[in-house]
Design a protein around this motif. Sequence first.
Motif, PDB file in Angstrom:
ATOM      1  N   LYS A   1     -17.507   3.136  -8.111  1.00 26.49           N
ATOM      2  CA  LYS A   1     -18.868   2.923  -8.587  1.00 26.49           C
ATOM      3  C   LYS A   1     -18.876   2.969 -10.112  1.00 26.49           C
ATOM      4  CE  LYS A   1     -20.274   7.775  -8.432  1.00 26.49           C
ATOM      5  NZ  LYS A   1     -21.291   8.718  -7.984  1.00 26.49           N
ATOM      6  N   VAL A   2     -19.953   2.480 -10.684  1.00 28.83           N
ATOM      7  CA  VAL A   2     -20.119   2.473 -12.134  1.00 28.83           C
ATOM      8  C   VAL A   2     -20.954   3.672 -12.546  1.00 28.83           C
ATOM      9  CG1 VAL A   2     -21.246   1.281 -14.044  1.00 28.83           C
ATOM     10  CG2 VAL A   2     -19.886  -0.005 -12.411  1.00 28.83           C
ATOM     11  N   LYS A   3     -20.475   4.380 -13.543  1.00 33.36           N
ATOM     12  CA  LYS A   3     -21.253   5.445 -14.174  1.00 33.36           C
ATOM     13  C   LYS A   3     -21.543   4.952 -15.594  1.00 33.36           C
ATOM     14  CE  LYS A   3     -21.230  10.286 -15.514  1.00 33.36           C
ATOM     15  NZ  LYS A   3     -20.460  11.536 -15.520  1.00 33.36           N
ATOM     16  N   LYS A   4     -22.794   4.585 -15.848  1.00 38.48           N
ATOM     17  CA  LYS A   4     -23.177   4.076 -17.166  1.00 38.48           C
ATOM     18  C   LYS A   4     -23.272   5.236 -18.157  1.00 38.48           C
ATOM     19  CE  LYS A   4     -25.768  -0.014 -15.783  1.00 38.48           C
ATOM     20  NZ  LYS A   4     -27.048  -0.730 -15.871  1.00 38.48           N
TER      21      LYS A   4
ATOM     22  N   GLU B   1     -25.929   1.944 -22.897  1.00 36.15           N
ATOM     23  CA  GLU B   1     -26.282   0.540 -22.762  1.00 36.15           C
ATOM     24  C   GLU B   1     -27.426   0.265 -23.724  1.00 36.15           C
ATOM     25  OE1 GLU B   1     -26.210  -1.765 -18.855  1.00 36.15           O
ATOM     26  OE2 GLU B   1     -28.329  -1.213 -19.105  1.00 36.15           O
TER      27      GLU B   1
ATOM     28  N   ARG C   1     -22.290  -2.088 -23.852  1.00 37.80           N
ATOM     29  CA  ARG C   1     -22.280  -1.314 -22.609  1.00 37.80           C
ATOM     30  C   ARG C   1     -21.014  -0.491 -22.565  1.00 37.80           C
ATOM     31  NH1 ARG C   1     -21.464  -3.460 -16.559  1.00 37.80           N
ATOM     32  NH2 ARG C   1     -22.815  -2.014 -15.479  1.00 37.80           N
TER      33      ARG C   1
ATOM     34  N   ILE D   1     -19.111   2.200 -19.873  1.00 44.52           N
ATOM     35  CA  ILE D   1     -19.181   2.716 -18.506  1.00 44.52           C
ATOM     36  C   ILE D   1     -17.871   3.399 -18.129  1.00 44.52           C
ATOM     37  CG2 ILE D   1     -20.822   0.955 -17.749  1.00 44.52           C
ATOM     38  CD1 ILE D   1     -17.499   0.512 -16.309  1.00 44.52           C
TER      39      ILE D   1
ATOM     40  N   GLN E   1     -16.054   6.942  -5.772  1.00 42.00           N
ATOM     41  CA  GLN E   1     -17.309   7.345  -5.143  1.00 42.00           C
ATOM     42  C   GLN E   1     -17.197   8.688  -4.436  1.00 42.00           C
ATOM     43  OE1 GLN E   1     -19.089   4.232  -2.869  1.00 42.00           O
ATOM     44  NE2 GLN E   1     -20.971   5.349  -2.536  1.00 42.00           N
TER      45      GLN E   1
ATOM     46  N   ASN F   1     -12.917   9.860 -12.782  1.00 44.51           N
ATOM     47  CA  ASN F   1     -13.110   8.723 -13.675  1.00 44.51           C
ATOM     48  C   ASN F   1     -11.765   8.053 -13.855  1.00 44.51           C
ATOM     49  OD1 ASN F   1     -15.848   9.387 -14.062  1.00 44.51           O
ATOM     50  ND2 ASN F   1     -15.289  10.869 -15.628  1.00 44.51           N
TER      51      ASN F   1
ATOM     52  N   SER G   1     -28.709  -2.625 -12.555  1.00 44.54           N
ATOM     53  CA  SER G   1     -27.951  -2.085 -11.427  1.00 44.54           C
ATOM     54  C   SER G   1     -26.781  -1.238 -11.911  1.00 44.54           C
ATOM     55  CB  SER G   1     -27.417  -3.224 -10.544  1.00 44.54           C
ATOM     56  OG  SER G   1     -26.295  -3.832 -11.152  1.00 44.54           O
ATOM     57  N   ARG G   2     -26.099  -0.665 -10.974  1.00 38.81           N
ATOM     58  CA  ARG G   2     -24.893   0.100 -11.275  1.00 38.81           C
ATOM     59  C   ARG G   2     -23.672  -0.597 -10.676  1.00 38.81           C
ATOM     60  NH1 ARG G   2     -25.825   4.409 -14.060  1.00 38.81           N
ATOM     61  NH2 ARG G   2     -27.777   5.526 -13.931  1.00 38.81           N
ATOM     62  N   GLU G   3     -23.758  -1.903 -10.558  1.00 42.99           N
ATOM     63  CA  GLU G   3     -22.650  -2.677 -10.010  1.00 42.99           C
ATOM     64  C   GLU G   3     -21.642  -2.995 -11.116  1.00 42.99           C
ATOM     65  OE1 GLU G   3     -23.366  -5.797  -6.962  1.00 42.99           O
ATOM     66  OE2 GLU G   3     -25.457  -5.518  -7.569  1.00 42.99           O
TER      67      GLU G   3
END
Length: 190
Positions: free
Chosen positions: A50-53, A56, A83, A85, A90, A95, A119-121
Amino acid sequence: MTVPNPLFLTQRRMPDKQMPVGLSRFQRLLLVTDGTVTEMLEQYLEEKIKVKKLYEKIEPDFQQVFAHHQPWLDQGIEPVMQREILLQGQSSLNNWVHAESTVLLNHLNQGFRTDLLGSREPIGCLWEKYQVETFKSILDFEQRAAGAELADHFRITPQDQVISRTYSVYSGGKLIMIITETFPNLFFRN
């Protein structure tokens, strides 16, 4: 049907810098792939990514663009999105990769832009979702000490080495992104 010239296939354009030596096969694959890193990580780690921002911002000032991306961009390309990330497991919450992207917003279609901002895609998943044909070109490789911020993200020491690659992404003949992906030299060794 035209048969590709085998000499062409073995002469891919790579940065002038010598590829770091002593890397595992998977580390070398992460550096040179023109596929999505997210899918490779999911297969290698056997967990969803998954993406952890972290950051941004739509940046109207070229001077505020990531300094290491500026050499490959023309001034006057604003607005761009900056950005930062982490690609995170998950279930493990580890990380695995840190990424910084400079995105030329005016070169993306509206749906892609909206999802990227909301989104977090991972970007690679959005390329697939919107069926964006891309061409990627490796611009640079680097191996250096992690420093405090990356060390904190990866739970390593600031002196531990990290490996990164910077590449450009084109779609429809237009530059759409510059991306730098970084991971610790300690990861993916087996």
